[in-house]
Design a protein around this motif. Structure first.
Motif, mmCIF file in Angstrom:
data_model
loop_
_atom_site.group_PDB
_atom_site.id
_atom_site.type_symbol
_atom_site.label_atom_id
_atom_site.label_comp_id
_atom_site.label_asym_id
_atom_site.label_seq_id
_atom_site.Cartn_x
_atom_site.Cartn_y
_atom_site.Cartn_z
ATOM 1 N N LEU A 189 -9.534 -3.099 0.086
ATOM 2 C CA LEU A 189 -8.767 -2.945 -1.155
ATOM 3 C C LEU A 189 -7.820 -4.121 -1.363
ATOM 4 O O LEU A 189 -7.687 -4.643 -2.475
ATOM 5 C CB LEU A 189 -7.962 -1.640 -1.119
ATOM 6 C CG LEU A 189 -8.751 -0.346 -1.286
ATOM 7 C CD1 LEU A 189 -7.879 0.856 -0.933
ATOM 8 C CD2 LEU A 189 -9.270 -0.212 -2.717
ATOM 9 N N ALA A 190 -7.142 -4.540 -0.286
ATOM 10 C CA ALA A 190 -6.210 -5.661 -0.396
ATOM 11 C C ALA A 190 -6.921 -6.936 -0.820
ATOM 12 O O ALA A 190 -6.457 -7.657 -1.717
ATOM 13 C CB ALA A 190 -5.497 -5.869 0.942
ATOM 14 N N LYS A 191 -8.063 -7.197 -0.210
ATOM 15 C CA LYS A 191 -8.798 -8.423 -0.516
ATOM 16 C C LYS A 191 -9.374 -8.391 -1.933
ATOM 17 O O LYS A 191 -9.266 -9.365 -2.684
ATOM 18 C CB LYS A 191 -9.921 -8.605 0.497
ATOM 19 C CG LYS A 191 -10.727 -9.882 0.311
ATOM 20 C CD LYS A 191 -11.790 -10.014 1.397
ATOM 21 C CE LYS A 191 -12.629 -11.268 1.214
ATOM 22 N NZ LYS A 191 -13.663 -11.391 2.258
ATOM 23 N N LYS A 192 -9.966 -7.267 -2.315
ATOM 24 C CA LYS A 192 -10.595 -7.157 -3.626
ATOM 25 C C LYS A 192 -9.597 -7.357 -4.760
ATOM 26 O O LYS A 192 -9.889 -8.022 -5.761
ATOM 27 C CB LYS A 192 -11.267 -5.789 -3.761
ATOM 28 C CG LYS A 192 -11.890 -5.538 -5.134
ATOM 29 C CD LYS A 192 -12.564 -4.175 -5.198
ATOM 30 C CE LYS A 192 -13.144 -3.903 -6.586
ATOM 31 N NZ LYS A 192 -13.809 -2.570 -6.637
ATOM 32 N N HIS A 193 -8.387 -6.782 -4.590
ATOM 33 C CA HIS A 193 -7.422 -6.788 -5.683
ATOM 34 C C HIS A 193 -6.294 -7.796 -5.481
ATOM 35 O O HIS A 193 -5.371 -7.837 -6.297
ATOM 36 C CB HIS A 193 -6.829 -5.390 -5.851
ATOM 37 C CG HIS A 193 -7.836 -4.348 -6.225
ATOM 38 N ND1 HIS A 193 -8.419 -4.294 -7.479
ATOM 39 C CD2 HIS A 193 -8.386 -3.332 -5.506
ATOM 40 C CE1 HIS A 193 -9.270 -3.273 -7.512
ATOM 41 N NE2 HIS A 193 -9.264 -2.672 -6.331
ATOM 42 N N SER A 194 -6.365 -8.600 -4.419
ATOM 43 C CA SER A 194 -5.281 -9.535 -4.103
ATOM 44 C C SER A 194 -3.944 -8.792 -4.158
ATOM 45 O O SER A 194 -2.986 -9.209 -4.810
ATOM 46 C CB SER A 194 -5.276 -10.723 -5.077
ATOM 47 O OG SER A 194 -4.493 -11.775 -4.562
ATOM 48 N N MET A 195 -3.886 -7.685 -3.441
ATOM 49 C CA MET A 195 -2.754 -6.758 -3.489
ATOM 50 C C MET A 195 -2.231 -6.533 -2.073
ATOM 51 O O MET A 195 -2.983 -6.129 -1.183
ATOM 52 C CB MET A 195 -3.230 -5.422 -4.084
ATOM 53 C CG MET A 195 -2.244 -4.283 -4.037
ATOM 54 S SD MET A 195 -2.984 -2.735 -4.672
ATOM 55 C CE MET A 195 -4.242 -2.400 -3.392
ATOM 56 N N ARG A 196 -0.976 -6.829 -1.861
ATOM 57 C CA ARG A 196 -0.398 -6.608 -0.533
ATOM 58 C C ARG A 196 -0.249 -5.119 -0.273
ATOM 59 O O ARG A 196 0.201 -4.357 -1.151
ATOM 60 C CB ARG A 196 0.973 -7.282 -0.441
ATOM 61 C CG ARG A 196 1.678 -7.064 0.909
ATOM 62 C CD ARG A 196 0.973 -7.776 2.053
ATOM 63 N NE ARG A 196 1.076 -9.231 1.896
ATOM 64 C CZ ARG A 196 0.225 -10.097 2.420
ATOM 65 N NH1 ARG A 196 -0.806 -9.664 3.136
ATOM 66 N NH2 ARG A 196 0.393 -11.399 2.235
ATOM 67 N N ILE A 197 -0.614 -4.678 0.922
ATOM 68 C CA ILE A 197 -0.449 -3.284 1.324
ATOM 69 C C ILE A 197 0.577 -3.222 2.450
ATOM 70 O O ILE A 197 0.420 -3.891 3.481
ATOM 71 C CB ILE A 197 -1.779 -2.667 1.776
ATOM 72 C CG1 ILE A 197 -2.776 -2.648 0.612
ATOM 73 C CG2 ILE A 197 -1.558 -1.252 2.326
ATOM 74 C CD1 ILE A 197 -4.150 -2.122 0.969
ATOM 75 N N SER A 198 1.626 -2.439 2.224
ATOM 76 C CA SER A 198 2.638 -2.201 3.249
ATOM 77 C C SER A 198 2.632 -0.722 3.580
ATOM 78 O O SER A 198 2.554 0.128 2.687
ATOM 79 C CB SER A 198 4.025 -2.631 2.761
ATOM 80 O OG SER A 198 4.060 -4.018 2.498
ATOM 81 N N ILE A 199 2.711 -0.395 4.862
ATOM 82 C CA ILE A 199 2.550 0.974 5.338
ATOM 83 C C ILE A 199 3.893 1.527 5.799
ATOM 84 O O ILE A 199 4.653 0.844 6.495
ATOM 85 C CB ILE A 199 1.530 1.024 6.494
ATOM 86 C CG1 ILE A 199 0.203 0.397 6.066
ATOM 87 C CG2 ILE A 199 1.320 2.460 6.969
ATOM 88 C CD1 ILE A 199 -0.761 0.151 7.216
ATOM 89 N N LEU A 200 4.180 2.774 5.418
ATOM 90 C CA LEU A 200 5.374 3.475 5.874
ATOM 91 C C LEU A 200 4.973 4.503 6.929
ATOM 92 O O LEU A 200 3.997 5.226 6.756
ATOM 93 C CB LEU A 200 6.069 4.188 4.707
ATOM 94 C CG LEU A 200 6.477 3.328 3.505
ATOM 95 C CD1 LEU A 200 7.110 4.207 2.434
ATOM 96 C CD2 LEU A 200 7.410 2.217 3.926
ATOM 97 N N GLY A 201 5.738 4.581 7.993
ATOM 98 C CA GLY A 201 5.478 5.561 9.039
ATOM 99 C C GLY A 201 6.781 6.101 9.596
ATOM 100 O O GLY A 201 7.787 5.388 9.675
ATOM 101 N N GLY A 202 6.782 7.372 9.983
ATOM 102 C CA GLY A 202 7.977 7.988 10.560
ATOM 103 C C GLY A 202 7.656 8.654 11.873
ATOM 104 O O GLY A 202 7.008 8.075 12.728
ATOM 105 N N ASP A 203 8.120 9.876 12.079
ATOM 106 C CA ASP A 203 7.706 10.775 13.157
ATOM 107 C C ASP A 203 8.260 10.442 14.542
ATOM 108 O O ASP A 203 8.584 11.345 15.296
ATOM 109 C CB ASP A 203 6.172 10.843 13.226
ATOM 110 C CG ASP A 203 5.674 11.803 14.284
ATOM 111 O OD1 ASP A 203 5.754 13.018 14.054
ATOM 112 O OD2 ASP A 203 5.204 11.333 15.345
ATOM 113 N N VAL A 204 8.369 9.158 14.918
ATOM 114 C CA VAL A 204 8.580 8.785 16.315
ATOM 115 C C VAL A 204 10.045 8.656 16.709
ATOM 116 O O VAL A 204 10.356 8.334 17.863
ATOM 117 C CB VAL A 204 7.830 7.483 16.651
ATOM 118 C CG1 VAL A 204 6.333 7.712 16.591
ATOM 119 C CG2 VAL A 204 8.235 6.346 15.715
#
Length: 738
Positions: A522-537
């Motif tokens: 998805l990032a490559k196709k749309h030239s769109m940066r993806i940043s991930i949020l994570g918690g839990d730990v």
């Protein structure tokens, strides 16, 4: 907003409406010009009635007695690609039953903006003998500049009789900018924690201080917005938990009496927590966007053995927790009934939602959800232990930013997190929506709840599952030896459910790899940066996926570069220092595949509040990768944006100057100019000022970390870094043939 059917007149409810007139904004001549929504209002699509007899209670109190709220939610923005986008959200009010609230009044909070107040009538989502849930679906326009709006509901009083007449305010970015995000997770306490010693939810004081200095437009709840674990310690599951025979516990029924007791517990716990200051002070003025996790149900739900997860009691509390998750966190009507062994029709075999149980509907009313809001991606079949379908969120957060929240709990088992067909639904939906934006979406903020770029602990899993544990388990079963080491549910090692929750767990390895590969596509196709949020730990960290150094792809052009912002917990106590230091020692350079590596950034250059009176070190001097101290995160655009051609037009420009940046030999160090100097000295460390780094479409991130848990004002120290936008088309390197 999701379309909710109007209640029948004999229920004493008020028909749903979207207000009396369209939102307005100043015209060029200074008068008010209407800005009409570009799609039909929900009122035109409501049909049918709700179900249930209702409690048949008529309130005799003077004014509207409020139990909890108001709570503000963000849903989506419409007309993303037109000149006049509209913000859609909702306000939730929980009141005593038998009384309908008056109209909500919404108007501009700035005297310089000429606009007519808008009024909205409420929709009754649910009512029983203890409460009534009222939802107000509201919408306002994005304007030329950041705007503030205020709302009020007449005649509100607390249960103590005090009037609540102060309007609440919330903020929207200009229509040329993306939203300023506050991200949090683990907003509660584990069983046995001395809450007073940890100053309660003190960090929400810091959130409100920052909000007053530079407003947040949305706060994303990454899971465990509430901790319901005490249902087994001092709640209605205590006698069931005390049953020593695992077989008897597994086959114990979940009758109507126990369901009603659990229903009361979950309701009371939500009211207590969502009404507790200073968290409650944020709930009505910063729009929420939530996805749940295990503690919103009970610790480890979904990650115990399959035969135990299918036991009646666990399936029962799954249904009750889902009911109040829908109401409090999504402002949506719950299913008409929840699981009980007294009503066989509720115990599975359906393909949509739990059918009605006459016993539950005798004194309750549930509104009918006629049309799902387009921001939701609904799973095609119910989860294995919760009798409902998963609910994922995709929406746009202002001009250039989109949000995807994956429900990783409803379909979860010990061996899978989501059904394969659900992933296909999600990826296809995102692809379609981003394609429709025609290059307008530059960033995707992905919420997974649990970190995905995180140190491996498979060696610990192997030990805890090995035969060496068997003698200790036998001693525990017969004599209670090492009682806290084993959980009170299926007799397994208590830590294993937490390890099984991780994407890095051995049984999730294949699923994890497929997720990352789809994201890369998805990032490559749309030239769109993806940043991930994570918690839990319960600690702070920054993981990153990236192309292996031999490919010589700079981060600004690397579709594999995906930061995983780990922010946890905003309220729960952190793990012991030794655990955080162990994780930091396990911070190896891992290889997802032949081209993709991953590791944590050495982000924490110093301990928060180091040198200040009464502040103790949180981690070892050589641990700069994991921070065991309460925290939350701030994400915002690095640069201001305005109308095209005015003061820095919103056109694509080269990202930060990477020509002077030399990639490190050790990827635990900065991978690009935005990570250079990361920590307390970085320009983004305050979480308030824009850095201007990483080009027009870059992001600034700050993780604000508590200095002293004894400080009831929750003062923090910020650790900053920046994220570059992705410009795949501009890269002419030799690393990949594409």
């Amino acid at each position: 907003m999701a379309t909710v059917a109007p209640q029948a007149v004999d229920q004493g409810a008020v028909p749903y409406t979207n207000g009396t007139s369209a939102p307005t904004l100043p015209a060029t001549n200074g008068t008010s010009a209407p800005v009409m929504p570009t799609e039909p209002t929900n009122a035109a699509n409501t049909t049918g009635t709700g179900v249930g007899n209702g409690p048949e209670v008529v309130s005799t109190s003077n004014g509207l007695e409020v139990i909890c709220g108001p709570l503000l939610n963000y849903r989506r923005m419409s007309a993303e690609n037109t000149d006049n986008p509209i913000w859609h959200g909702s306000v939730l009010l929980v009141c005593t039953p038998g009384n309908a609230p008056g109209k909500l009044t919404l108007q501009s909070g700035e005297s310089s903006i000429a606009s007519q107040p808008q009024q909205y009538q409420g929709t009754k989502l649910y009512e029983d003998e203890k409460s009534a849930f009222w939802q107000f679906s509201i919408e306002v326009p994005f304007l030329e500049q950041e705007s503030v709006w205020q709302y009020s509901i007449p005649s509100m009083r607390t249960k103590a009789g005090q009037p609540v007449d102060k309007p609440l305010r919330f903020f929207l970015p200009s229509k040329y900018e993306s939203m300023r995000i506050m991200f949090h997770s683990c907003n509660g306490f584990s069983v046995g924690t001395d809450e007073d010693a940890w100053s309660g939810p003190a960090l929400w004081n810091d959130v409100l201080r920052v909000h007053a200095e530079r407003p947040f437009h949305v706060m994303i709840g990454g899971g465990d917005q509430i901790y319901n674990d005490s249902v087994r310690v001092d709640g209605p599951l205590k006698p069931w938990t005390a049953i020593s025979n695992p077989e008897k516990r597994r086959h114990f029924p979940f009758p109507e009496e126990m369901r009603a007791q659990c229903d009361q517990y979950y309701f009371d716990n939500y009211v207590k927590w969502y009404g507790m200051a200073p968290f409650s002070n944020a709930n009505g003025q910063i729009a929420q966007l939530n996805i749940w996790d295990d503690h919103d149900i009970i610790d480890g739900f979904g990650s115990y053995t399959d035969h135990f997860m299918k036991c009646p009691v666990f399936r029962g509390i799954g249904g009750v927790a889902h009911k109040y998750y829908m109401l409090f966190q999504h402002h949506l009507p719950p299913p008409v009934s929840t699981y009980t062994t007294d009503a066989p029709q509720t115990t599975g075999g359906h393909n949509k939602s739990t059918p009605g149980d006459p016993a539950q509907l005798q004194k309750s009313y549930v509104a009918k959800l006629d049309v799902e809001d387009p921001s939701y991606i609904i799973g095609k079949k119910p989860g294995p232990y919760v009798e409902e379908r998963s609910r994922h969120i995709f929406c746009q957060l202002g001009k250039r930013m989109a949000f995807l929240g994956i429900d990783a709990r409803t379909e979860r088992t010990r061996h899978q997190i989501n059904y394969p067909e659900t992933y296909e639904q999600i990826w296809n939906h995102v692809d379609q929506q981003v394609t429709k934006s025609n290059g307008g979406i530059r960033h995707l903020i992905l919420l997974l709840g649990v970190p995905i770029a995180y140190p491996r602990l498979q060696w610990l899993e192997n030990i805890l599952r090995s035969p060496v544990i068997a003698p200790l388990r036998l001693l525990n079963k017969r004599f209670g030896v090492a009682g806290s080491f084993f959980n009170q549910f299926d007799g397994g090692v208590d830590l294993l459910d937490d390890l099984d929750d991780h994407y890095t767990a051995g049984q999730h390895k294949k699923e994890r790899k497929e997720i990352v590969h789809r994201l890369q596509g998805l990032a490559k196709k749309h030239s769109m940066r993806i940043s991930i949020l994570g918690g839990d730990v319960h600690l702070a960290a920054l993981g990153r996926f990236y192309s292996k150094p031999e490919l010589n792809i700079p981060a600004e052009a690397d579709w594999r570069y995906m930061p995983n912002i780990v922010s946890s917990a905003i309220t729960n106590k952190p793990p012991p220092t030794a655990v955080a230091n162990l994780l930091a020692r396990r911070n190896k350079i891992h290889h997802l595949d032949h081209e993709t590596h991953e590791t944590l950034l050495e982000l924490f250059n110093k301990n928060p509040g180091a040198g200040e009176p009464g502040v103790k070190p949180k981690s070892a001097d050589n641990n700069h990768a994991t921070m065991p101290s309460r925290n939350y995160a701030i994400i915002t655009e690095s640069n201001p944006h305005s109308a095209p051609g005015v003061n820095g037009a919103t056109v694509h420009a080269p990202n930060g100057d990477s020509t002077t940046f030399t990639a490190p030999k050790n990827p635990r160090e900065p991978l690009h100019a935005g990570e250079q100097g990361a920590g307390t000295e970085h320009a983004a460390a305050s979480g308030v000022k824009r850095t201007g780094l990483m080009g027009v479409d870059g992001l600034d991130v700050c993780i604000r970390v508590e200095k002293n848990p004894s400080d009831r004002e929750g003062h923090t120290e910020g650790y900053g870094f920046s994220i570059p936008a992705l410009e795949v088309a501009g890269y002419k390197g030799q690393g990949d043939k594409w």
